[in-house]
Motif scaffolding. Structure first.
Motif, short mmCIF file in Angstrom:
data_model
loop_
_atom_site.label_atom_id
_atom_site.label_comp_id
_atom_site.label_asym_id
_atom_site.label_seq_id
_atom_site.Cartn_x
_atom_site.Cartn_y
_atom_site.Cartn_z
N ALA A 113 2.30 -4.10 0.95
CA ALA A 113 0.87 -3.90 1.23
C ALA A 113 0.04 -4.27 0.01
CB ALA A 113 0.62 -2.44 1.63
N VAL A 167 -0.17 -8.07 -0.43
CA VAL A 167 -1.17 -8.69 0.45
C VAL A 167 -2.55 -8.58 -0.19
CG1 VAL A 167 -2.35 -8.54 2.68
CG2 VAL A 167 0.14 -8.35 2.58
N HIS A 172 -2.85 -10.69 -3.47
CA HIS A 172 -2.97 -12.15 -3.29
C HIS A 172 -4.24 -12.55 -2.55
CE1 HIS A 172 1.19 -12.20 -4.70
NE2 HIS A 172 0.95 -13.46 -5.00
N GLU A 173 -4.78 -11.64 -1.73
CA GLU A 173 -6.10 -11.92 -1.17
C GLU A 173 -7.13 -12.00 -2.30
OE1 GLU A 173 -5.81 -9.85 3.28
OE2 GLU A 173 -6.68 -8.74 1.59
N LEU A 233 0.46 -15.53 -0.21
CA LEU A 233 -0.28 -14.63 0.67
C LEU A 233 0.27 -14.67 2.09
CD1 LEU A 233 -2.57 -12.70 1.32
CD2 LEU A 233 -4.12 -14.66 1.47
N ASP A 234 0.55 -15.86 2.59
CA ASP A 234 1.11 -15.99 3.94
C ASP A 234 2.45 -15.28 4.04
OD1 ASP A 234 -1.05 -17.44 4.82
OD2 ASP A 234 -0.10 -19.40 4.52
N ARG A 277 1.96 -11.42 3.93
CA ARG A 277 1.48 -10.89 5.21
C ARG A 277 2.60 -10.79 6.24
NH1 ARG A 277 -4.14 -14.44 5.30
NH2 ARG A 277 -5.50 -12.85 4.35
N ASN A 278 3.44 -11.81 6.30
CA ASN A 278 4.53 -11.80 7.26
C ASN A 278 5.54 -10.69 6.96
OD1 ASN A 278 3.53 -13.99 8.72
ND2 ASN A 278 4.65 -15.50 7.49
N ASN A 316 5.01 -8.01 5.11
CA ASN A 316 4.33 -6.72 5.25
C ASN A 316 4.32 -6.29 6.70
OD1 ASN A 316 2.62 -4.49 4.23
ND2 ASN A 316 1.04 -5.50 5.46
N SER A 317 4.11 -7.23 7.60
CA SER A 317 4.10 -6.91 9.02
C SER A 317 5.45 -6.37 9.47
CB SER A 317 3.75 -8.16 9.84
OG SER A 317 3.75 -7.89 11.22
N SER A 355 6.16 -2.74 7.57
CA SER A 355 5.21 -1.66 7.92
C SER A 355 5.54 -1.05 9.27
CB SER A 355 3.79 -2.20 7.93
OG SER A 355 3.63 -3.19 8.94
#
Length: 209
Positions: A156, A159, A162-163, A196-197, A200-201, A203-204, A207
């Motif tokens: 988390a 993400v 990197h954002e 970042l990509d 996100r993947n 983290n999904s 989580s």
């Protein structure tokens, strides 16, 4: 009447001098000087708006671009965080993708940190010797976790981190006044977007556990 006017003017003058002196003393308390005479302090870096929303990007927590030197300080500290947390993730991560991502962060950001260090030395920009306070707090918090809790909080954070990185570096590609810095940030942005990509993947996935 003239006596009253002079007294009022004198009082205002004394008040102004006192305010300036207080401001000067406060500045002296929070500012130190490096060996080469450049001023720095523990919060050196890019300015954060009071509402923590960037007037440039509109995203929460994204620093507003102030100067090339301040960008370098913030980017260097963020790079240290990503490398050090990456090392922890490679060791403590329980999800295979978290471990793999941690190793990638350690490798890629170590390379970027070295490039930035060389550029800063060439330009005479001051880099923090260690992580800035906010980054250090993040490292201290996440590095103490273990198991699935570590995986979730680490990814988390990656993400969000990197954002912020992508937004910061995209600002620099437009606003940097130094052409070498602008070229370096432009070269680095695609790697940060790829990170970042991936973050996100992963983290999904973690989580949902």
């Amino acid at each position: 009447m003239k006596k009253i006017t002079l007294n009022v003017a004198l009082a205002l003058f004394i008040g102004l001098v006192s305010a300036c002196e207080t401001k000067r003393e406060t500045t002296e308390e929070t500012t130190t000087t490096t060996e080469n005479g450049m001023a720095t302090d523990e919060n050196v870096g890019m300015e954060m708006p009071q509402d923590t929303t960037s007037i440039v990007t509109g995203k929460p927590g994204v620093p507003v671009y102030v100067s090339d030197a301040d960008f370098v300080a913030m980017a260097a500290s963020g790079g240290m965080l990503e490398v050090e947390l990456g090392k922890v993730a490679a060791e403590k991560g329980t999800h295979a993708d978290v471990k793999k991502f941690g190793k990638l962060m350690s490798t890629d950001h170590s390379k970027a940190n070295t490039e930035l260090k060389d550029l800063a030395s060439k330009k005479g920009w001051v880099r923090p010797a260690s992580m800035l306070p906010d980054h250090q707090k993040t490292y201290d918090r996440i590095s103490q976790l273990s198991g699935a809790d570590f995986d979730r909080d680490y990814m988390a954070e990656m993400v969000l981190d990197h954002e912020t990185d992508v937004a910061m570096f995209e600002q620099a590609t437009q606003k940097a006044t130094d052409t070498d810095l602008k070229a370096w940030t432009s070269k680095t942005v695609p790697t940060l977007r790829a990170h970042l990509d991936m973050a996100r993947n992963i983290n999904s996935s973690v989580s949902k556990k």
